[in-house]
Design an enzyme around this catalytic site. Structure first.
Site, short mmCIF file in Angstrom:
data_model
loop_
_atom_site.label_atom_id
_atom_site.label_comp_id
_atom_site.label_asym_id
_atom_site.label_seq_id
_atom_site.Cartn_x
_atom_site.Cartn_y
_atom_site.Cartn_z
N CYS A 54 0.83 -1.20 0.00
CA CYS A 54 0.00 0.00 0.00
C CYS A 54 0.87 1.25 0.00
O CYS A 54 1.38 1.67 1.04
CB CYS A 54 -0.94 0.01 1.21
SG CYS A 54 -2.05 1.45 1.19
N CYS A 57 -0.32 4.17 2.26
CA CYS A 57 -0.03 3.93 3.68
C CYS A 57 1.46 4.10 3.96
O CYS A 57 1.85 4.68 4.98
CB CYS A 57 -0.51 2.55 4.10
SG CYS A 57 -2.31 2.35 4.06
#
Length: 97
Positions: A54, A57
Site C-alpha cells: 500500500c 499507507c
C-alpha cells in the site's frame, strides 16, 4: 492495519475519484494508543504497509517517521527488514510443498 492497507491500496489503484472522496470509516483504535513508543509503532506499520503493497499507507507512515526524526536510512532499514520477512515467509511456504 491490514484492513486499512487493503482499503487504501484499492482506492489508490482505482481511477474512481468519487470513491476516493468517501471517508473510509475503518476504526483502528490502537493507532491512538499503541502501547509501545509511537515511533516503533510507525516503523512496524510502515513495514506492514510495504509487505501489503500500500503506497498511500507507506507514504503516510514515512511522513510520520520523518516527523519523529527517523532518517531516510532508518526508513530504508525498515523497508529492508520487511523485504527479508516477506522473502522468508515465501521461502517457508515453498518448503512446505
Amino acid at each position: 492495519m491490514a484492513m486499512n492497507n487493503v482499503y487504501y491500496r484499492a482506492t489508490h489503484l482505482m481511477e474512481d475519484e468519487e470513491l476516493k472522496k468517501l471517508p473510509a470509516r475503518l476504526r483502528i483504535n490502537i493507532i491512538g494508543k499503541p502501547g509501545i513508543p509511537k515511533v516503533d509503532f510507525e516503523l512496524m506499520s510502515f513495514a506492514v504497509s510495504a509487505i501489503s503493497g500500500c503506497g498511500q499507507c507507506m507514504t503516510s507512515h514515512a511522513h510520520e517517521l520523518r516527523k519523529a526524526g527517523v532518517t531516510t536510512e532508518g526508513i530504508q532499514s525498515a523497508l529492508k527488514i520487511a523485504a527479508v520477512i516477506q522473502a522468508t515467509q515465501a521461502a517457508l511456504k515453498i518448503q512446505q510443498f
